[in-house]
Design an enzyme around this catalytic site. Structure first.
Site, PDB file in Angstrom:
ATOM      1  N   ASN A 164       0.863  -1.194   0.000  1.00  0.00           N
ATOM      2  CA  ASN A 164       0.000   0.000   0.000  1.00  0.00           C
ATOM      3  C   ASN A 164       0.894   1.238   0.000  1.00  0.00           C
ATOM      4  O   ASN A 164       2.115   1.130  -0.055  1.00  0.00           O
ATOM      5  CB  ASN A 164      -0.957  -0.047   1.193  1.00  0.00           C
ATOM      6  CG  ASN A 164      -0.189  -0.107   2.498  1.00  0.00           C
ATOM      7  OD1 ASN A 164       0.533   0.816   2.859  1.00  0.00           O
ATOM      8  ND2 ASN A 164      -0.299  -1.240   3.205  1.00  0.00           N
TER       9      ASN A 164
ATOM     10  N   PHE B 274      -5.042   2.729  14.707  1.00  0.00           N
ATOM     11  CA  PHE B 274      -5.360   3.725  13.677  1.00  0.00           C
ATOM     12  C   PHE B 274      -6.452   3.130  12.794  1.00  0.00           C
ATOM     13  O   PHE B 274      -6.619   1.901  12.749  1.00  0.00           O
ATOM     14  CB  PHE B 274      -4.131   4.036  12.816  1.00  0.00           C
ATOM     15  CG  PHE B 274      -3.264   5.148  13.360  1.00  0.00           C
ATOM     16  CD1 PHE B 274      -2.584   4.990  14.553  1.00  0.00           C
ATOM     17  CD2 PHE B 274      -3.121   6.347  12.666  1.00  0.00           C
ATOM     18  CE1 PHE B 274      -1.786   6.007  15.056  1.00  0.00           C
ATOM     19  CE2 PHE B 274      -2.329   7.370  13.157  1.00  0.00           C
ATOM     20  CZ  PHE B 274      -1.660   7.205  14.351  1.00  0.00           C
TER      21      PHE B 274
ATOM     22  N   LYS C  88     -13.917  -0.472  15.015  1.00  0.00           N
ATOM     23  CA  LYS C  88     -12.570  -1.040  15.251  1.00  0.00           C
ATOM     24  C   LYS C  88     -12.120  -0.822  16.690  1.00  0.00           C
ATOM     25  O   LYS C  88     -11.526  -1.706  17.314  1.00  0.00           O
ATOM     26  CB  LYS C  88     -11.543  -0.387  14.308  1.00  0.00           C
ATOM     27  CG  LYS C  88     -11.571  -1.003  12.924  1.00  0.00           C
ATOM     28  CD  LYS C  88     -10.634  -0.340  11.939  1.00  0.00           C
ATOM     29  CE  LYS C  88     -10.928  -0.871  10.546  1.00  0.00           C
ATOM     30  NZ  LYS C  88     -10.387  -0.075   9.465  1.00  0.00           N
TER      31      LYS C  88
HETATM   32  O1  PMT Z   1       2.668   6.096   6.719  1.00  0.00           O
HETATM   33  P1  PMT Z   1       2.068   7.398   6.233  1.00  0.00           P
HETATM   34  O2  PMT Z   1       2.326   7.617   4.756  1.00  0.00           O
HETATM   35  O3  PMT Z   1       2.452   8.576   7.086  1.00  0.00           O
HETATM   36  O4  PMT Z   1       0.483   7.250   6.355  1.00  0.00           O
HETATM   37  C1  PMT Z   1      -0.108   7.183   7.617  1.00  0.00           C
HETATM   38  C2  PMT Z   1      -1.234   6.145   7.669  1.00  0.00           C
HETATM   39  C3  PMT Z   1      -2.358   6.570   6.776  1.00  0.00           C
HETATM   40  C4  PMT Z   1      -0.706   4.781   7.243  1.00  0.00           C
HETATM   41  C5  PMT Z   1      -1.716   6.080   9.165  1.00  0.00           C
HETATM   42  O5  PMT Z   1      -2.165   7.339   9.541  1.00  0.00           O
HETATM   43  C6  PMT Z   1      -2.815   5.063   9.336  1.00  0.00           C
HETATM   44  O6  PMT Z   1      -4.001   5.339   9.193  1.00  0.00           O
HETATM   45  N1  PMT Z   1      -2.437   3.812   9.663  1.00  0.00           N
HETATM   46  C7  PMT Z   1      -3.359   2.656   9.739  1.00  0.00           C
HETATM   47  C8  PMT Z   1      -3.666   2.174   8.349  1.00  0.00           C
HETATM   48  C9  PMT Z   1      -4.510   0.948   8.336  1.00  0.00           C
HETATM   49  O7  PMT Z   1      -4.021  -0.102   8.038  1.00  0.00           O
HETATM   50  O8  PMT Z   1      -5.735   1.096   8.746  1.00  0.00           O
HETATM   51  P2  PMT Z   1      -6.802  -0.104   8.876  1.00  0.00           P
HETATM   52  O9  PMT Z   1      -8.068   0.590   9.140  1.00  0.00           O
HETATM   53  O10 PMT Z   1      -6.705  -1.022   7.727  1.00  0.00           O
HETATM   54  O11 PMT Z   1      -6.299  -0.904  10.149  1.00  0.00           O
HETATM   55  C10 PMT Z   1      -6.813  -0.648  11.455  1.00  0.00           C
HETATM   56  C11 PMT Z   1      -5.762  -0.900  12.507  1.00  0.00           C
HETATM   57  O12 PMT Z   1      -5.480  -2.306  12.567  1.00  0.00           O
HETATM   58  C12 PMT Z   1      -4.437  -0.205  12.280  1.00  0.00           C
HETATM   59  O13 PMT Z   1      -3.947   0.224  13.526  1.00  0.00           O
HETATM   60  C13 PMT Z   1      -3.553  -1.309  11.703  1.00  0.00           C
HETATM   61  O14 PMT Z   1      -2.184  -1.108  12.056  1.00  0.00           O
HETATM   62  C14 PMT Z   1      -4.105  -2.544  12.392  1.00  0.00           C
HETATM   63  N2  PMT Z   1      -4.002  -3.793  11.600  1.00  0.00           N
HETATM   64  C15 PMT Z   1      -4.627  -3.935  10.404  1.00  0.00           C
HETATM   65  C16 PMT Z   1      -4.546  -5.144   9.743  1.00  0.00           C
HETATM   66  C17 PMT Z   1      -3.831  -6.204  10.302  1.00  0.00           C
HETATM   67  N3  PMT Z   1      -3.722  -7.348   9.687  1.00  0.00           N
HETATM   68  N4  PMT Z   1      -3.218  -6.022  11.482  1.00  0.00           N
HETATM   69  C18 PMT Z   1      -3.307  -4.865  12.142  1.00  0.00           C
HETATM   70  O15 PMT Z   1      -2.739  -4.706  13.237  1.00  0.00           O
END
Ligand code: PMT
Length: 401
Positions: A209, A323, A337
């Protein structure tokens, strides 16, 4: 950079590294600090005061009995004006005097009079540095709350090799910044994840990504500056390791899972800013996949959800910050979440908001708390948002005590 508007009193003492203090002066000015330079007589043998006068736009003071025409006692007025007091390079001699309260020149009298935080950057011959007397003096100063920026090891001007080289300017600036930053996260262990994951399809291709790592690196950098012991688990990112941070590099979501879960129990705070791949190819080809005539379908399989696992295993007193990156229904998805993954705080950002999300230096986010409170700070640099996230986590940890 938090040095804007600060007054740095920079003391240059007599060693070959004195010339490097010119670069430090320049970088401090660049960071917005006012710099007042004091020199010992012997420092003037290595570099002329004029250099510092040009770089600082201020008169350099060497002689305690210099007439200043402002009818101020100069060492007292400079001691009061200092937001931070820096001795770089610091010789074994000035370190010994500082440790024992000797005040026999402009540098040491001003040092004795100041109430500002003091940063000492030793630079000297290895034998002098390693001498138990010098080490004991440094220990005395450390115990008194002085910030010591350790010298680097390498080939020294005298021809010896070992510890004693003045730390790099970037390390000195960091030391100065740390000295003026409240150490409100001292003794806290903070683990931050950042960047994307890469899920290999074959040896040359992967699913990933657009995460640059900037958001997570900003959280790690600010936490370290505020005194935390920081581990940064990073997916592939083209960013330098923030100072004071221990970095663990991973590539895939499964590697990130191992790196995070194995360290989780020891952490007080975990911030999951990484954009983790939810899926990976069910098979990873050993050799490069060759192009065929028709279309290609790839079967994907689920990756472990690291945040959900951390939420399940969270120990009492530990704080978990997730996040959420969304393109629609931001707050509904985020609060779902927060609840499902047992987070204490969730930072929700949307790819649809200008200046927010992937790759930008700024972010716009809503902070959702487990008790239902929400807060949306304005669009701001990721470093500033990182500080707000850490402030809120600190508040939560204090109210839980
Ligand atoms: O890195 P940058 O370019 O500065 O951009 C910042 C960002 C947009 C990446 C950051 O601000 C952000 O939003 N990070 C989380 C991105 C994400 O994966 O979001 P999600 O909604 O898909 O995941 C929710 C949460 O679960 C996140 O904390 C993620 O780390 C966690 N996750 C998701 C999938 C997985 N298999 N394991 C996880 O731990």
């Amino acid at each position: 950079m938090r040095l804007a508007g600060k007054t740095v009193v920079l003391c240059v003492t007599g060693g070959i590294a004195a010339y490097k203090a010119a670069d430090l002066t320049s970088k401090l000015r660049h960071a917005g600090a006012a710099v007042r330079v004091l020199m010992t007589e012997s420092a003037t043998q290595f570099i002329a005061p004029m250099t510092f006068e040009s770089l600082s736009s201020n008169r350099v003071v060497v002689d305690t009995f210099d007439r200043n025409f402002a009818w101020e006692v100069e060492h007292v007025s400079l001691a009061k004006a200092a937001d931070v007091f820096v001795i770089a390079p610091a010789t074994a001699n000035v370190i010994a005097k500082a440790a024992h309260g000797i005040a026999d020149d402009m540098v040491t009298t001003t040092l004795l009079a100041t109430k500002a935080p003091v940063v000492i950057a030793p630079a000297m011959n290895t034998g002098m540095y390693d001498n138990p007397v010098t080490q004991q003096n440094l220990e005395t100063l450390r115990a008194r709350g002085f910030h010591i920026v350790d010298p680097a090891a390498g080939r020294l001007a005298c021809g010896d090799t070992g510890r004693g080289k003045l730390a790099d300017t970037a390390d000195l600036i960091w030391g100065v910044e740390k000295a003026v930053t409240p150490q409100d996260l001292r003794d806290r262990r903070v683990l931050v994840t950042a960047g994307p994951t890469q899920e290999a399809l074959d040896p040359v291709r992967f699913l990933s990504n657009h995460s640059s790592g900037k958001m997570g690196y900003a959280v790690a950098a600010r936490a370290a500056l505020r005194g935390a012991e920081v581990t940064l688990v990073s997916g592939p990112a083209a960013l330098g390791t923030p100072q004071g941070v221990r970095r663990v590099d991973v590539v895939s979501a499964r590697e990130m899972y191992e790196a995070v879960v194995s360290r989780a129990d020891a952490q007080d705070i975990i911030v999951k800013a990484a954009a983790v791949g939810d899926y990976r190819p069910a098979q990873t080809a050993d050799e490069k996949m060759k192009k065929g005539e028709g279309d290609l379908s790839v079967e994907l399989t689920r990756n472990p959800d690291i945040l959900a696992e951390l939420g399940r295993k969270k120990r009492p007193g530990q704080l978990l910050c997730g996040f959420a990156m969304e393109t629609q229904n931001l707050l509904d998805n985020a609060s779902d979440k927060l609840r499902r993954k047992n987070c204490d705080l969730l930072v929700a950002n949307s790819l649809r908001d200008k200046g927010a999300g992937f790759q930008t230096d700024t972010n716009l986010a809503t902070l959702l708390f487990a008790d239902g409170r929400r807060e949306t700070p304005p669009l701001m640099p990721k470093e500033e948002l990182a500080d707000i996230i850490l402030d809120r986590l600190l508040m939560l940890s204090q109210s839980a005590r």
